[in-house]
Motif scaffolding. Structure first.
Motif, mmCIF file in Angstrom:
data_model
loop_
_atom_site.group_PDB
_atom_site.id
_atom_site.type_symbol
_atom_site.label_atom_id
_atom_site.label_comp_id
_atom_site.label_asym_id
_atom_site.label_seq_id
_atom_site.Cartn_x
_atom_site.Cartn_y
_atom_site.Cartn_z
ATOM 1 N N SER A 6 0.816 -1.216 0.000
ATOM 2 C CA SER A 6 0.000 0.000 0.000
ATOM 3 C C SER A 6 0.850 1.267 0.000
ATOM 4 O O SER A 6 0.334 2.350 -0.287
ATOM 5 C CB SER A 6 -0.939 -0.002 1.215
ATOM 6 N N THR A 41 -2.293 1.731 -4.748
ATOM 7 C CA THR A 41 -3.631 1.699 -4.160
ATOM 8 C C THR A 41 -4.124 0.273 -4.304
ATOM 9 O O THR A 41 -4.330 -0.219 -5.420
ATOM 10 C CB THR A 41 -4.577 2.663 -4.888
ATOM 11 N N LYS A 73 -6.602 -2.852 -4.108
ATOM 12 C CA LYS A 73 -8.042 -3.077 -4.211
ATOM 13 C C LYS A 73 -8.324 -4.579 -4.177
ATOM 14 O O LYS A 73 -7.940 -5.306 -5.089
ATOM 15 C CB LYS A 73 -8.576 -2.486 -5.519
#
Length: 257
Positions: free
Chosen positions: A206, A210, A212
């Motif tokens: 992270s 980003t 997900k």
């Protein structure tokens, strides 16, 4: 970066998903698989069975042997192995040159953050080690636009399973001809639990991406796509051929350039 979390997924299926995502996707992916269902030997694309595997006991005990699509060495994996795979486009990490050594060095920095405060972590040649004992083996493949870096982390291992592997003819210098049991260590002796390692790995990622989460169910089964996997489960006949021809020629796969 899309994150797929799996548990006890067979390593053959995992490798086929990875190859599909490397060849057919343009997105960045991390796959974490917490253990695999059965003890399985996984070889690099150019590995020679007779040089790396004790073939007779492998056939006798029905141990699966897989030749994966990427380079690297030979490992035996099972429920005690945690797998982490990074699949990225070449521009995903700013300034990272898409060649084996820079990718390896970048990954060493990433995992240095994961293990900070737990142990004396080092990137030794192409291995992850605590002190001078290996706990993580790596393999890579680089295509025209993308690269994959996947790691087998030894949270734990069964001593008797190591008897299926031969002492490799080519070994890192820091191994110093040590036997498997003197060369390897277990992550469980350094970290409190597997979930801590997984959580800290996601946290380290992270800092670059980003992240997900993606449900594995949303990934098309590689068997149902036009993509043809070069990852192969060796047959009993393949293994018997290695017995009769100990200097069998290696299978060479061209990287997509």
């Amino acid at each position: 970066m899309n994150l797929i979390l799996m548990k006890s997924t067979p390593i053959l299926h995992q490798l086929r998903i990875e190859e599909k995502l490397l060849r057919s996707s343009s997105e960045n992916w991390c796959i974490i698989n917490d253990g695999t269902s059965d003890p399985t030997i996984v070889m690099g694309v150019s590995g020679k069975v007779a040089e790396l595997v004790n073939v007779e006991p492998v056939i006798r005990d029905g141990i699966p042997v897989i030749r994966r699509f990427s380079g690297g060495g030979t490992v035996i994996v099972d429920v005690g192995t945690v797998f982490v795979t990074l699949i990225c486009s070449k521009g995903a990490v700013p300034g990272l040159q898409p060649f084996p050594r820079p990718i390896m060095d970048w990954s060493g920095g990433l995992y240095g953050r994961v293990f900070e405060g737990f142990a004396d972590f080092h990137l030794r040649e192409n291995d992850y080690a605590f002190g001078n004992r290996k706990f993580g083996g790596n393999a890579q493949s680089i295509t025209k636009d993308r690269w994959i870096h996947h790691t087998s982390f030894l949270w734990d291992y069964d001593v008797k399973n190591m008897e299926y592997l031969k002492q490799p003819m080519r070994a890192p210098k820091y191994r110093l001809e040590r036997h498997h049991l003197d060369f390897l260590c277990r992550m469980k002796d350094y970290l409190p639990c597997r979930s801590t390692f997984i959580e800290k790995t996601i946290a380290a990622l992270s800092s670059h991406f980003t992240v997900k989460p993606v449900d594995k169910k949303n990934i098309t089964d590689p068997i149902d796509t036009k993509h043809v996997s070069s990852t192969k489960l060796l047959t009993k006949e393949d293994l018997e051929a290695a017995l009769s021809s100990p200097h069998e020629s290696s299978v060479v796969q061209q990287l997509q350039l």
